[in-house]
Design an enzyme around this catalytic site. Structure first.
Site, PDB file in Angstrom:
ATOM      1  N   GLY A 105       0.784  -1.231   0.000  1.00 19.69           N
ATOM      2  CA  GLY A 105       0.000   0.000   0.000  1.00 19.69           C
ATOM      3  C   GLY A 105       0.814   1.277   0.000  1.00 19.69           C
ATOM      4  CE  LYS A 106       6.437   0.063  -1.958  1.00 16.05           C
ATOM      5  NZ  LYS A 106       5.924  -1.328  -1.764  1.00 16.05           N
ATOM      6  CD  GLU A 128      -0.600 -33.381   1.641  1.00 16.22           C
ATOM      7  OE1 GLU A 128      -0.461 -32.596   2.605  1.00 16.22           O
ATOM      8  OE2 GLU A 128       0.097 -33.321   0.615  1.00 16.22           O
TER       9      GLU A 128
END
EC number: 3.4.24.-
Length: 626
Positions: A210-211, A429
């Site tokens: 968000g610069k 898994e």
């Protein structure tokens, strides 16, 4: 009905089109309808037509003779070459033919000057204008003659609809920038005490944090004009253009002060300059950087011009750019924490219709390390999924699935996997999940699936920490490596064989074990010695080794010892819980996707082993041994 208008054409386009139409008409269309037919004949045939009385009119020029017949009118003109014939005039008089000789006129000096000088120069200038316009469009410019003009997008006060309320998860960055807003509103307060505001502020952080949004929000809060330009727009193919654009940008900014100038990706022009003696350096980029340094030194910050810049490669910037008097203030814009992620999700969901039962905290905990842009994408993916399934509101499962889409890609429901391989994936898994559950200091299992994803994953196990931590202990790091090796360990314990399914696990385990030894000081052999340095921490985190080849060999030995110890621990856990491994794998094969709650219920219940599944596994072991 589509009322969309095309792009507005320039006046030059209509000029060129009109000239081309006139040329085509005069060259091809008009002669077909208005010009008489010209037929070439020999001189003998010409004399024969004169003697037979077929000639109505003859016109003699310097090189040719044209004859118009009595019967053809003006439709056909007979042309022949001129021959030195002294009797031609007597013959024409004798046959009573009307004739005349055309004497070529000397061209006017004015006409000669116009055709030989003015017209070529005009044509050359017109072609040059067309070429300049074409090149300007190719380079993203507007006016063809404005090579030195800045390409910055200028937003007036009314065009900026962003404020700090639209920026979530960056409280520290907003606090650092609020002082600049106060300065733009009340500069006399700072002048009275003799304080000078920083000329520039550098926003530093990973991509998607968000610069750019922060810079626009700052302009929206200050209610001043906003200049936005990318660093790459300064440097073009023409030498000196970048420096000219920098001068023009600062000139416009001072004319519209108070205002904010935002240079995105400043590392495109602000990289460290080459030392003397190097050949092949980018002179244009360095000239642009030198001009930027000069302009920042030359303008007065008290006039209300604030320079903002953003980069995700601060380590590459020239030191002269970061010294006091230029970019005085460095504002970190880091990845949001748990609270920040929850606030970002709420901000981006304001315009999305959702049910009241949405738990943003659960989504925030499942997205550790996600940037603001990724969180916005998660909200959008959830909305798209709701529409796809025919709902008018987004529910919790839409957000959970969108998290998995961003992390692992879309489900490949049409993928065909052989039953034997599917069984191996299930045990793999469950091996990860079982090892994680049997260790302390390990994040709880949130979800297990064996549905393939578009990212290439054949299945995955998702762990979600109950609370976010900022420190990693040696025990936690070792437990993570142990959990990573749990998938391969399950294959070894159950099938007495190994597959290629653990390739990504091997990379992760090696990377973490090496970080423990070289950067985190978690090795007895090397104690707190730094053996690697982190390059580009915001862009992938590549490392550079800082030791000799002999020490590097010792590092490999130490890394291997950590991985072997974690692998052995994972196998030991699985061998002690083989019954639960069978039971959980059977349940996963049946459901394909199970939640962490279902996993823990089976794990904590009495063992209920499916005999047929164990028999199939034993048969597979016999086949592998043979």
């Amino acid at each position: 009905m589509n009322n969309k208008k095309g792009p507005k054409r320039s006046l030059m386009f209509y000029y060129v089109a009109a000239i081309l139409m006139i040329i085509v008409f005069n060259s091809f269309i008009a002669p077909m309808f208005f010009s008489p037919q010209v037929k070439e004949i020999s001189y003998g045939n010409f004399l024969q037509m004169v003697d037979e009385g077929q000639a109505a009119k003859i016109e003699i020029t310097e090189n040719k003779i044209a004859l118009v017949g009595k019967d053809d009118g003006d439709k056909i003109i007979y042309v022949t070459g001129r021959v030195e014939d002294p009797e031609l005039v007597n013959r024409l008089v004798r046959n009573k033919v009307e004739f005349s000789q055309v004497i070529p006129k000397e061209p006017s000096p004015i006409v000669n000057f116009f055709t030989n000088w003015v017209l070529p120069i005009f044509i050359f200038f017109a072609l040059g204008q067309l070429f300049m316009r074409y090149m300007s469009k190719r380079m993203g410019g507007g006016n063809a003659m404005s090579f030195g003009k800045s390409n910055a997008k200028v937003y007036a006060e009314a065009q900026i609809d962003k404020s700090f309320a639209d920026v979530a998860g960056q409280d520290e960055a907003k606090e650092a920038l609020k002082e600049l807003v106060d300065f733009l509103h009340k500069p006399e307060k700072y002048k009275e005490i003799g304080a000078k505001m920083p000329k520039g502020a550098l926003l530093v952080g990973p991509p998607g944090t968000g610069k750019t949004l922060l810079a626009k929000a700052l302009a929206g809060e200050a209610k001043v004009p906003f200049f936005s330009i990318s660093g790459s727009e300064f440097v073009e193919m023409f030498v000196g253009m970048g420096a000219a654009r920098v001068r023009d940008l600062f000139k416009q900014a001072q004319e519209k002060a108070p205002c904010i100038v935002f240079i995105d990706e400043i590392d495109a022009i602000g990289q460290k300059r080459n030392s003397g003696g190097q050949i092949g350096g980018n002179d244009e980029r360095e000239q642009t950087l030198n001009q930027l340094l000069s302009e920042m030194d030359g303008f007065d910050s008290s006039k209300g011009v604030v320079i903002l810049a953003a980069t995700n490669r601060p380590e590459t910037l020239d030191k002269a750019l970061l010294r006091p008097g230029r970019f005085d203030r460095r504002v970190p814009v880091e990845l949001p924490d748990l609270k920040g992620r929850e606030e970002i999700l709420k901000v981006h969901s304001k315009d999305v219709k959702m049910t009241d039962e949405i738990d943003f905290n659960a989504i925030a905990r499942a997205t550790s390390g996600a940037s603001g842009a990724e969180l916005a994408n998660i909200i959008n993916e959830a909305a798209l999924r709701a529409v796809k399934l025919g709902r008018t509101l987004v529910i919790q499962s839409d957000l959970e699935e969108s998290v998995e889409v961003v992390i692992a890609g879309y489900q490949r429901k049409g993928a065909v996997i052989a039953p034997k391989e599917k069984k191996v994936i299930a045990y793999h898994e469950i091996g990860h999940a079982l090892v994680a559950a049997k260790q302390s200091n390990s994040a709880p299992v949130h979800k297990i699936t064996i549905i393939p994803r578009t990212s290439g994953a054949l299945g995955y196990t998702m762990q979600v920490a109950e609370e976010e931590t900022v420190l990693l202990t040696k025990e936690e790091a070792f437990n993570k490596i142990t959990t990573i090796t749990g998938g391969r360990s399950a294959e070894e314990v159950i099938f007495n064989s190994i597959t290629s399914g653990a390739s990504n696990d091997i990379e992760q385990a090696t990377r973490m074990a090496r970080a423990m030894v070289t950067r985190l000081g978690m090795s007895k052999e090397f104690d707190m010695m730094a053996l690697e340095t982190l390059n580009n921490p915001y862009l992938g985190g590549d490392t550079s080794i800082l030791c000799s080849a002999e020490t590097a060999a010792k590092i490999d030995v130490e890394v291997l010892a950590i991985i072997k110890a974690a692998h052995a621990k994972a196998r030991r856990i699985l061998e002690e819980n083989t019954d639960k491994l069978h039971e959980l794998a059977a349940f996963l094969l049946e459901k394909e996707t199970i939640t962490g709650v279902e996993f823990m219920e089976i794990l904590n219940a009495e063992p209920r082993v499916k005999e047929e599944l164990v028999a199939d596994v034993d048969a597979s072991n016999i086949e592998n041994n043979n």
